[in-house]
Design a protein around this motif. Structure first.
Motif, PDB file in Angstrom:
ATOM      1  N   ARG A 109       0.828  -1.204   0.000  1.00 11.63           N
ATOM      2  CA  ARG A 109       0.000   0.000   0.000  1.00 11.63           C
ATOM      3  C   ARG A 109       0.865   1.258   0.000  1.00 11.63           C
ATOM      4  O   ARG A 109       0.587   2.223  -0.707  1.00 11.63           O
ATOM      5  N   CYS A 110       1.915   1.255   0.811  1.00 14.27           N
ATOM      6  CA  CYS A 110       2.814   2.407   0.888  1.00 14.27           C
ATOM      7  C   CYS A 110       3.454   2.672  -0.472  1.00 14.27           C
ATOM      8  O   CYS A 110       3.529   3.819  -0.932  1.00 14.27           O
ATOM      9  N   SER A 111       3.896   1.633  -1.133  1.00 17.97           N
ATOM     10  CA  SER A 111       4.524   1.779  -2.437  1.00 17.97           C
ATOM     11  C   SER A 111       3.557   2.356  -3.462  1.00 17.97           C
ATOM     12  O   SER A 111       3.897   3.284  -4.207  1.00 17.97           O
ATOM     13  N   ARG A 112       2.330   1.854  -3.480  1.00 15.40           N
ATOM     14  CA  ARG A 112       1.350   2.324  -4.462  1.00 15.40           C
ATOM     15  C   ARG A 112       0.892   3.751  -4.150  1.00 15.40           C
ATOM     16  O   ARG A 112       0.621   4.537  -5.058  1.00 15.40           O
ATOM     17  N   ALA A 113       0.837   4.084  -2.846  1.00 13.47           N
ATOM     18  CA  ALA A 113       0.430   5.443  -2.468  1.00 13.47           C
ATOM     19  C   ALA A 113       1.482   6.469  -2.887  1.00 13.47           C
ATOM     20  O   ALA A 113       1.155   7.540  -3.415  1.00 13.47           O
ATOM     21  N   PHE A 114       2.761   6.152  -2.668  1.00 10.03           N
ATOM     22  CA  PHE A 114       3.814   7.105  -3.030  1.00 10.03           C
ATOM     23  C   PHE A 114       4.019   7.148  -4.539  1.00 10.03           C
ATOM     24  O   PHE A 114       4.404   8.197  -5.079  1.00 10.03           O
ATOM     25  N   ALA A 115       3.754   6.055  -5.236  1.00  5.52           N
ATOM     26  CA  ALA A 115       3.809   6.104  -6.695  1.00  5.52           C
ATOM     27  C   ALA A 115       2.754   7.076  -7.221  1.00  5.52           C
ATOM     28  O   ALA A 115       3.009   7.858  -8.146  1.00  5.52           O
ATOM     29  N   PRO A 272      -4.329   8.116  -0.873  1.00  6.11           N
ATOM     30  CA  PRO A 272      -4.942   7.272  -1.905  1.00  6.11           C
ATOM     31  C   PRO A 272      -3.880   6.495  -2.678  1.00  6.11           C
ATOM     32  O   PRO A 272      -2.762   6.971  -2.864  1.00  6.11           O
ATOM     33  N   THR A 273      -4.227   5.298  -3.078  1.00  3.55           N
ATOM     34  CA  THR A 273      -3.324   4.473  -3.876  1.00  3.55           C
ATOM     35  C   THR A 273      -3.795   4.475  -5.327  1.00  3.55           C
ATOM     36  O   THR A 273      -4.826   5.064  -5.657  1.00  3.55           O
ATOM     37  N   ALA A 274      -3.047   3.826  -6.183  1.00  9.07           N
ATOM     38  CA  ALA A 274      -3.421   3.768  -7.597  1.00  9.07           C
ATOM     39  C   ALA A 274      -2.928   2.472  -8.215  1.00  9.07           C
ATOM     40  O   ALA A 274      -1.814   2.013  -7.912  1.00  9.07           O
TER      41      ALA A 274
END
Length: 289
Positions: A109-115, A272-274
Motif C-alpha cells: 500500500r505504501c509503495s502504491r500510495a507514493f507512486a 490514496p493508492t493507484a
C-alpha cells in the motif's frame, strides 16, 4: 520426522522469547523523555495540509513507528507456518490479520500510495517538487534504519511508469539526482541484495529489516531442498531457516523512541493508492500541460 524438526525450531524460539530476545510492542516500556522534538508547527491546518508542507524527517519517523508496531508483533511461529505453506499454493500462508501479513500489505500500500503521489501533479514543477520530497524522506528512512519503508518508497520511485517520466527525473537538481543515485545503490537487488545485506549488518538498533528479502531467502531455502535427504532429516536446511528467521526478528526488542503524531499518521494511512491503469491515466494528463 519433519514435525520433530519443526517442534525443535519452535522450542528454540520459545526459549529466545522467554529470555526477551523477541518481544512485542505491547510489552515494551518506551521511554519518551529523550525522544526528539516533533518537527511540526502547532499552527498547521490538518484539514488542508499536504505532505509537501510537513518536515521530511517527521514523515519518515511516522512511517517508522507504523512499521515497527507491526514488525515487533511478528511471531516466529507464523513465519514457520508461512514457510511450510510455500509449496502448497492452495493453503493460505498467513491470516490476513497476522502482523506478518499486515507488514506485507502495508508495504504494498505504501509503495502504491507514493507512486501515485509522484505522478499525480499535472505540472512538471509539481512533480519535481514531490520527487525531491520523496528522496528526502527516503534518506531519513535510511538514517532511521527503517529498511522496509525505504524499499517501499524505492519501489515507488523505480516503478516502470514513474521512472518513465523522463522530464521529471531530468529536471531534478543535481544534488537530488546524486542523492537518489546513492539511495538506489543501497536498495539494488543485484548480487542477492549484497548492498542491503552490508547495510543491515552494520546497522545499530533500532532497526526494521526489509521483510521482502528475508521472505525471499526463506522461499529459496524451502524450494531448494527437501525436508529429508536419503531418508534422514535435512538439518542443514532447517538450521538455515532458523538463521533467517532469527536474523529477521533480531531487532524486535529495541523500540524507537519517537513521538507519535496522530494527525500525520492518519494522513499517511489515508493516502490514496493507484493501480497501474490509474497511474497511466494520471500520466496521460501530463501531456496536456
Amino acid at each position: 520426522r519433519v514435525s520433530v524438526v519443526v517442534r525443535f525450531l519452535e522450542k528454540t524460539m520459545e526459549r529466545r522469547i522467554a529470555r526477551g530476545t523477541y518481544s512485542t510492542i505491547s510489552g515494551q516500556n518506551v521511554q519518551l523523555s529523550d525522544a526528539p522534538k516533533v518537527l511540526i508547527s502547532k499552527s498547521i491546518d490538518w484539514r488542508s495540509a499536504t505532505l509537501l508542507e510537513i518536515d521530511s524527517l517527521e514523515i519518515a519517523r511516522q512511517l517508522t513507528l507504523h512499521d515497527y508496531h507491526s514488525y515487533a508483533d511478528i511471531d516466529p511461529h507464523v513465519i514457520l507456518v508461512w514457510v511450510k505453506s510455500i509449496r502448497n499454493p492452495h493453503r493460505s500462508r498467513t491470516a490476513t490479520s497476522s502482523p506478518l501479513q499486515r507488514v506485507i500489505l502495508s508495504f504494498d500500500r505504501c509503495s502504491r500510495a507514493f507512486a501515485r503521489l509522484l505522478v499525480a501533479p499535472v505540472r512538471l514543477k509539481g512533480r519535481i517538487r514531490m520527487l525531491c520530497k520523496v528522496i528526502e524522506v527516503m534518506e531519513h528512512l535510511r538514517e532511521l534504519n527503517n529498511f522496509n519503508s525505504l524499499w517501499a518508497l524505492g519501489s515507488a520511485v523505480n516503478h516502470e511508469l514513474v521512472i518513465g517520466m523522463q522530464r521529471t527525473f531530468a529536471g531534478l537538481p543535481r544534488r537530488y539526482a546524486e542523492r537518489l543515485a546513492s539511495l538506489n545503490k543501497s536498495i539494488a537487488p543485484d548480487h542477492s541484495y549484497r548492498a542491503y545485506r552490508h547495510e543491515l549488518a552494520a546497522a545499530k538498533p533500532p532497526c526494521i529489516p526489509f521483510i521482502g528479502m528475508h521472505l525471499s531467502d526463506l522461499t529459496f531455502t524451502e524450494n531448494r531442498s527437501s525436508d529429508e535427504t536419503r531418508g534422514l532429516i535435512n538439518f542443514f536446511k532447517h538450521r538455515r531457516i532458523y538463521e533467517i528467521v532469527d536474523r529477521l526478528l533480531a531487532y524486535q526488542h529495541i523500540p524507537y523512541q519517537l513521538h507519535m503524531v496522530p494527525n500525520l499518521s492518519k494522513m499517511l494511512d489515508q493516502l490514496p493508492t493507484a493501480t497501474d491503469a490509474q497511474l497511466q491515466t494520471l500520466i496521460r494528463a501530463h501531456q496536456r500541460h
